[in-house]
Design a protein around this motif. Structure first.
Motif, PDB file in Angstrom:
ATOM      1  N   LYS A  40       0.828  -1.213   0.000  1.00 36.28           N
ATOM      2  CA  LYS A  40       0.000   0.000   0.000  1.00 36.28           C
ATOM      3  C   LYS A  40       0.858   1.259   0.000  1.00 36.28           C
ATOM      4  N   GLY A  41       1.977   1.234   0.715  1.00 30.83           N
ATOM      5  CA  GLY A  41       2.867   2.394   0.755  1.00 30.83           C
ATOM      6  C   GLY A  41       3.397   2.743  -0.626  1.00 30.83           C
ATOM      7  N   ASN A  42       3.814   1.717  -1.374  1.00 30.48           N
ATOM      8  CA  ASN A  42       4.313   1.950  -2.740  1.00 30.48           C
ATOM      9  C   ASN A  42       3.196   2.432  -3.669  1.00 30.48           C
ATOM     10  N   LEU A  43       2.003   1.878  -3.487  1.00 24.21           N
ATOM     11  CA  LEU A  43       0.878   2.307  -4.312  1.00 24.21           C
ATOM     12  C   LEU A  43       0.550   3.776  -4.070  1.00 24.21           C
ATOM     13  N   TYR A  44       0.560   4.176  -2.797  1.00 24.13           N
ATOM     14  CA  TYR A  44       0.270   5.581  -2.493  1.00 24.13           C
ATOM     15  C   TYR A  44       1.407   6.507  -2.903  1.00 24.13           C
TER      16      TYR A  44
END
Length: 198
Positions: A40-44
């Motif tokens: 999720k961190g990379n997606l955001y």
């Protein structure tokens, strides 16, 4: 194994297919993470606006593809016939001969259209506008040109829905072939009528 994704452009094709398979609401961050291999961190990091920004980017990519492969070639074609033939071939390719749904159409048929009203309207509006313009340049009067342009988009989209609903992609190809024939007959009729009035 998922290929290493480092840029937004790398993830857009995967997002596009996820939205086609599950719709906007059904495409969760967990599904996106699973399909892309990104946390999720990379997606955001790639899409600070979250799923809304992801869908916006996918829709912008669809607009760009149609502009490059359908609208511009249609407007720049040497003849109306070659331009329309190219349009139908490109549309068949993009929708994978009826195996791929129209994501913009799917969004238009659900509550998702309220999230992206400008994108949804612009996609269909641009298609109709370009077809109407090239028909007009060929000598078709504005109102019949608009009717024919709307008919083209309506029948392409309707064929996609029916092919999907019946799980028979061949229906899409059959409908496209019939549309080509019907459009040519309508064009001949309109142009002959115009010549007779002169």
């Amino acid at each position: 194994m998922v290929e290493r994704i480092t840029e937004r452009g790398d993830v857009l094709p995967l997002l596009s297919e996820l939205f086609r398979e599950h719709g906007f609401e059904g495409t969760t961050l967990a599904l996106i993470s699973q399909r892309t291999g990104l946390g999720k961190g990379n997606l955001y990091h790639l899409f600070p606006g979250g799923k809304q920004e992801m869908a916006e980017a996918v829709l912008a990519g669809i607009d760009a593809w149609f502009e490059e492969h359908v609208f511009t070639p249609l407007e720049q074609a040497e003849s109306l016939e070659s331009g329309l033939a190219h349009m139908f071939d490109a549309v068949a390719e993009y929708f994978r001969e009826g195996h791929r749904i129209c994501l913009v159409g799917a969004f238009a048929l659900s509550d998702t259209r309220d999230r992206f009203p400008d994108r949804v309207q612009a996609y269909f509006g641009r298609w109709i506008e370009v077809v109407q313009r090239v028909l007009g340049r060929a000598g078709i009067a504005p109102e019949p040109a608009l009717c024919l342009a709307e008919e083209v988009v309506l029948r392409v989209q309707g064929a996609l829905v029916l092919a999907r609903a019946r799980r028979q992609p061949v229906l899409f190809r059959r409908a496209l072939d019939r549309l080509r024939e019907d459009l040519q007959r309508d064009l001949d009729f309109q142009l002959n009528n115009r010549r007779r009035r002169r």
